[in-house]
Design a protein around this motif. Structure first.
Motif, short mmCIF file in Angstrom:
data_model
loop_
_atom_site.label_atom_id
_atom_site.label_comp_id
_atom_site.label_asym_id
_atom_site.label_seq_id
_atom_site.Cartn_x
_atom_site.Cartn_y
_atom_site.Cartn_z
N UNK A 2 -0.26 7.92 -1.40
CA UNK A 2 0.44 8.01 -2.67
C UNK A 2 -0.37 7.27 -3.72
N UNK A 3 -1.10 8.02 -4.52
CA UNK A 3 -2.10 7.43 -5.41
C UNK A 3 -1.71 7.61 -6.87
N UNK A 4 -1.89 6.54 -7.65
CA UNK A 4 -1.70 6.58 -9.10
C UNK A 4 -3.05 6.40 -9.77
N UNK A 5 -3.38 7.29 -10.69
CA UNK A 5 -4.60 7.18 -11.49
C UNK A 5 -4.22 6.80 -12.91
N UNK A 6 -4.76 5.69 -13.38
CA UNK A 6 -4.49 5.20 -14.74
C UNK A 6 -5.79 5.31 -15.53
N UNK A 7 -5.72 6.01 -16.65
CA UNK A 7 -6.90 6.29 -17.46
C UNK A 7 -6.85 5.54 -18.78
N UNK A 8 -8.01 5.07 -19.21
CA UNK A 8 -8.22 4.72 -20.62
C UNK A 8 -8.26 6.03 -21.40
N UNK A 104 -0.83 13.77 -7.54
CA UNK A 104 -1.12 12.39 -7.92
C UNK A 104 -0.38 12.03 -9.20
N UNK A 105 -0.05 10.77 -9.33
CA UNK A 105 0.62 10.27 -10.52
C UNK A 105 -0.44 9.88 -11.54
N UNK A 106 -0.30 10.32 -12.78
CA UNK A 106 -1.29 10.09 -13.82
C UNK A 106 -0.66 9.35 -14.99
N UNK A 157 4.71 3.78 -8.98
CA UNK A 157 4.78 3.61 -7.54
C UNK A 157 3.51 4.06 -6.85
N UNK A 158 3.63 4.32 -5.57
CA UNK A 158 2.46 4.70 -4.78
C UNK A 158 1.88 3.48 -4.10
N UNK A 159 1.10 3.74 -3.07
CA UNK A 159 0.54 2.64 -2.29
C UNK A 159 -0.76 2.12 -2.86
N UNK A 160 -1.36 2.85 -3.83
CA UNK A 160 -2.60 2.39 -4.43
C UNK A 160 -2.72 2.95 -5.84
N UNK A 161 -3.36 2.18 -6.71
CA UNK A 161 -3.66 2.64 -8.06
C UNK A 161 -5.13 2.40 -8.35
#
Length: 223
Positions: A2-8, A104-106, A157-161
């Motif tokens: 469960x992955x979250x990607x956070x972008x500039x 994926x969560x963005x 959420x998710x196990x990693x970001x």
């Protein structure tokens, strides 16, 4: 996973330098000052519009006492025309679509205020990909303070970001948040890439999905 990607945003997902350059030169024209080059203004980007205006003022010998007025005028002018020249970097839309299709969560963490960020994302057809936004006005402190990215990681959420950005500010943000950092090398960075701590670097969004998959594999069940 469960992955979250956070972008500039600026210098990562979008090349906003042409519009920031144009707005800077419109401000200078109003103050009867000569224009600055695109490369000069590009070097001023990364810490929000107030800092950009400060740097333009310093380079153009403008009266510091006029700072508040100039920032307010710049913001009004820029926000009205923020996507005349701004475009997503090549491959961004395809990469975001692929990430979304994988489930994926963005999210976005930027030093640009939330309102203008939402407008730009709408205008450029990117808003549909993101579940949450933190802007420069979301918390008392902006990046490189890690509160923004940490709040997004917790919210989605998710196990990693992972945090994905282009600059020294982004690298420090990820370091302080203790998140893996992916460095987009074609943005507004001034420091050599090798001098910034990062897990991966890339110069083409078409390769980003592969890099993410190699770093944090997504199983078929999760996809």
């Amino acid at each position: 996973m469960n992955l979250t990607l956070i972008f500039d945003l600026d210098g990562t997902l979008i090349d906003s330098a042409p519009d920031l350059h144009a707005a800077s030169n419109r401000m200078l024209a109003r103050e009867d000052r000569p224009s600055l080059s695109l490369e000069t203004v590009r070097s001023f980007i990364g810490n929000g519009i107030p800092t950009l205006v400060d740097r333009v003022m310093a380079a153009s010998d403008l009266d510091k006492g006029e700072r508040d007025r100039l920032i307010a005028e710049f913001v009004t002018d820029y926000n009205a025309r923020a996507t005349e020249l701004t475009r997503p970097y090549p491959g961004v839309v395809d990469a975001l679509r692929k990430f979304r299709d994988l489930g994926l969560r963005l999210a976005i963490c930027t030093n640009k205020p939330v309102g203008p960020t939402e407008t730009i994302l709408d205008d450029l057809g990117l808003a549909e990909f993101f579940s949450a936004i933190v802007g420069g006005d979301s918390f008392p402190e902006r990046k490189p303070d890690p509160r923004g990215v940490l709040s997004l990681a917790q919210e989605l959420g998710g196990s990693q970001a992972l945090y994905i950005g282009d600059s020294e500010v982004d690298a420090e943000t990820a370091l302080r948040a203790k998140l893996p950092f992916f460095l987009f090398t074609e943005g507004y960075r001034k420091t050599p890439a090798e001098d910034l701590q990062h897990a991966r670097s890339f110069d083409d969004f078409n390769v980003l999905p592969r890099l993410v998959e190699e770093f944090a594999p997504v199983s078929a069940e999760e996809a």
